[in-house]
Design a protein around this motif. Structure first.
Motif, short mmCIF file in Angstrom:
data_model
loop_
_atom_site.label_atom_id
_atom_site.label_comp_id
_atom_site.label_asym_id
_atom_site.label_seq_id
_atom_site.Cartn_x
_atom_site.Cartn_y
_atom_site.Cartn_z
N SER A 182 -11.85 12.20 -12.66
CA SER A 182 -11.24 12.47 -11.36
C SER A 182 -10.66 13.88 -11.28
CB SER A 182 -10.14 11.43 -11.10
OG SER A 182 -9.50 11.68 -9.88
N ILE A 183 -9.94 14.31 -12.30
CA ILE A 183 -9.28 15.62 -12.23
C ILE A 183 -10.30 16.75 -12.18
CG2 ILE A 183 -9.04 15.87 -14.74
CD1 ILE A 183 -6.24 17.13 -14.12
N THR A 184 -11.45 16.57 -12.85
CA THR A 184 -12.50 17.58 -12.83
C THR A 184 -13.12 17.68 -11.43
OG1 THR A 184 -12.99 17.19 -15.17
CG2 THR A 184 -14.69 18.31 -13.87
N LEU A 185 -13.41 16.53 -10.84
CA LEU A 185 -13.96 16.53 -9.49
C LEU A 185 -12.97 17.10 -8.48
CD1 LEU A 185 -15.82 13.11 -9.39
CD2 LEU A 185 -16.86 15.35 -9.09
N ARG A 186 -11.71 16.71 -8.60
CA ARG A 186 -10.71 17.22 -7.67
C ARG A 186 -10.63 18.75 -7.73
NH1 ARG A 186 -4.66 16.83 -9.31
NH2 ARG A 186 -5.49 18.58 -10.50
N ASP A 187 -10.60 19.28 -8.93
CA ASP A 187 -10.52 20.73 -9.08
C ASP A 187 -11.77 21.42 -8.54
OD1 ASP A 187 -8.04 20.43 -10.19
OD2 ASP A 187 -8.69 20.78 -12.26
N LEU A 188 -12.94 20.79 -8.74
CA LEU A 188 -14.19 21.33 -8.21
C LEU A 188 -14.14 21.37 -6.69
CD1 LEU A 188 -17.18 22.23 -8.49
CD2 LEU A 188 -17.77 19.78 -8.46
N PHE A 189 -13.71 20.28 -6.07
CA PHE A 189 -13.65 20.23 -4.61
C PHE A 189 -12.66 21.27 -4.06
CE2 PHE A 189 -14.77 15.44 -4.92
CZ PHE A 189 -16.09 15.75 -5.14
N LEU A 207 0.80 -1.22 0.00
CA LEU A 207 0.00 0.00 0.00
C LEU A 207 0.84 1.28 0.00
CD1 LEU A 207 -2.88 -0.93 2.49
CD2 LEU A 207 -2.95 -0.89 0.00
N VAL A 208 2.14 1.14 -0.18
CA VAL A 208 3.01 2.32 -0.15
C VAL A 208 2.61 3.32 -1.22
CG1 VAL A 208 5.36 3.15 -0.54
CG2 VAL A 208 4.98 1.15 0.91
N ALA A 209 2.42 2.87 -2.45
CA ALA A 209 2.06 3.79 -3.54
C ALA A 209 0.71 4.44 -3.29
CB ALA A 209 2.06 3.04 -4.87
N TYR A 210 -0.24 3.66 -2.80
CA TYR A 210 -1.58 4.20 -2.51
C TYR A 210 -1.51 5.27 -1.43
CZ TYR A 210 -6.37 4.31 -0.70
OH TYR A 210 -7.59 4.72 -0.25
N LEU A 211 -0.79 5.01 -0.37
CA LEU A 211 -0.68 5.97 0.72
C LEU A 211 0.10 7.22 0.29
CD1 LEU A 211 -0.04 3.38 3.54
CD2 LEU A 211 -2.03 4.88 3.38
N GLN A 212 1.06 7.02 -0.60
CA GLN A 212 1.80 8.17 -1.13
C GLN A 212 0.88 9.07 -1.96
OE1 GLN A 212 4.97 8.97 -0.45
NE2 GLN A 212 4.91 10.79 -1.75
N GLU A 213 0.05 8.45 -2.80
CA GLU A 213 -0.86 9.21 -3.66
C GLU A 213 -1.93 9.94 -2.86
OE1 GLU A 213 -2.56 6.60 -6.51
OE2 GLU A 213 -0.71 6.36 -7.66
N THR A 214 -2.48 9.27 -1.86
CA THR A 214 -3.64 9.83 -1.16
C THR A 214 -3.28 10.79 -0.04
OG1 THR A 214 -3.69 7.84 0.23
CG2 THR A 214 -5.14 7.86 -1.69
N ALA A 261 -5.59 16.25 0.04
CA ALA A 261 -5.71 14.80 0.21
C ALA A 261 -7.16 14.34 0.06
CB ALA A 261 -5.16 14.38 1.57
N LEU A 262 -8.08 15.06 0.70
CA LEU A 262 -9.49 14.65 0.62
C LEU A 262 -10.04 14.86 -0.79
CD1 LEU A 262 -11.93 13.57 2.17
CD2 LEU A 262 -12.55 15.94 2.66
N SER A 263 -9.68 15.96 -1.41
CA SER A 263 -10.15 16.21 -2.78
C SER A 263 -9.69 15.11 -3.72
CB SER A 263 -9.65 17.58 -3.27
OG SER A 263 -10.18 18.62 -2.49
N TYR A 264 -8.43 14.72 -3.60
CA TYR A 264 -7.89 13.65 -4.44
C TYR A 264 -8.59 12.32 -4.16
CZ TYR A 264 -4.63 10.32 -6.50
OH TYR A 264 -4.09 9.30 -7.23
N THR A 265 -8.74 11.99 -2.89
CA THR A 265 -9.30 10.70 -2.51
C THR A 265 -10.76 10.57 -2.92
OG1 THR A 265 -7.78 10.58 -0.64
CG2 THR A 265 -9.69 9.13 -0.57
N LEU A 266 -11.56 11.60 -2.63
CA LEU A 266 -12.98 11.55 -3.00
C LEU A 266 -13.15 11.55 -4.51
CD1 LEU A 266 -14.85 13.92 -0.51
CD2 LEU A 266 -14.90 11.42 -0.60
N ALA A 267 -12.37 12.36 -5.21
CA ALA A 267 -12.48 12.40 -6.67
C ALA A 267 -12.16 11.05 -7.29
CB ALA A 267 -11.56 13.48 -7.24
N SER A 268 -11.18 10.36 -6.74
CA SER A 268 -10.82 9.03 -7.24
C SER A 268 -11.95 8.02 -7.05
CB SER A 268 -9.56 8.53 -6.54
OG SER A 268 -8.47 9.39 -6.78
N LYS A 269 -12.71 8.18 -5.97
CA LYS A 269 -13.80 7.25 -5.69
C LYS A 269 -15.06 7.58 -6.48
CE LYS A 269 -12.24 6.19 -0.98
NZ LYS A 269 -12.53 6.28 0.47
N LEU A 270 -15.32 8.86 -6.70
CA LEU A 270 -16.60 9.28 -7.28
C LEU A 270 -16.57 9.49 -8.78
CD1 LEU A 270 -17.64 11.87 -4.54
CD2 LEU A 270 -18.69 9.65 -4.94
#
Length: 203
Positions: A59-66, A26-33, A43-52
């Motif tokens: 994902s990039i559109t949602l992240r920027d919106l958040f 999970l090293v890469a996942y924890l690094q990304e999130t 961190a939250l914007s990235y994580t939620l965008a990846s899920k939704l």
């Protein structure tokens, strides 16, 4: 914000580093999130965008919106930290901040609702409803973006939780799975429950 709320991000990073040290898969996942992010908001914007994300809102559109909403809404930034603290304090399964932040769909759904609520109040209601549909599909939680939800909320397990359009939920409320704050049957107007502060509701 209080010093305690600001310390949440530091504690979250410490927990993420410990998890990365103990689980190489999970090293890469924890690094990304978390570890590669500079703030809880990023961190939250990235994580939620990846899920939704979906084919309409990548994902990039949602992240920027958040992130845009975070910039505009100081109370939202505070509410999310208070929610995360509430999960850590009141859910025995939490064992810190990391698990709720990454894996508890009640926290994720509530955080995403807060973005949808901001959009609703900003008269971007079609986008708010679209985001509501993504939240419902991903997390099995249906919170209308017009609903009023206080701070320090714990939605434990979260599956099947429904909060209707005119519902009001106070501060420091705990909702267990399959709780519905549904309509009274009136066709329009104020038709959903009002929940006070510090209440626990189970199905």
């Amino acid at each position: 914000m209080t010093e305690q709320l600001e310390a949440i991000w530091k504690s979250l990073r410490v927990e993420a580093q410990a998890a990365a040290d103990s689980e190489r898969l999970l090293v890469a996942y924890l690094q990304e999130t978390i570890l590669g992010q500079k703030s809880l908001e990023l961190a939250l914007s990235y994580t939620l965008a990846s899920k939704l994300k979906d084919e309409i809102l990548p994902s990039i559109t949602l992240r920027d919106l958040f992130l845009e909403i975070f910039e505009e809404d100081e109370p939202l930034r505070e509410a999310i930290r208070i929610d995360l603290q509430a999960v850590r304090d009141r859910d025995p399964a939490a064992n810190g901040y990391l698990s709720p932040f990454l894996f508890f769909k009640g926290f994720s759904a509530l955080s995403a609702y807060r973005f949808a609520h901001h959009l609703w109040n900003d008269d971007r209601r079609t986008l708010a409803l679209y985001l509501q549909s993504l939240i419902s599909r991903m997390f099995g939680v249906d919170i209308h973006p017009a609903a009023t939800v206080g701070k320090g909320i714990l939605i434990d397990h979260a599956t099947g939780v429904v909060i209707g359009e005119t519902a009001v939920v106070g501060d420091n409320v705990s909702l267990l799975h399959n709780v519905t704050l549904g309509g009274t049957g009136k066709e329009r107007g104020d038709r959903h429950p009002k929940v006070g502060n510090g209440v626990l509701i189970a199905a």
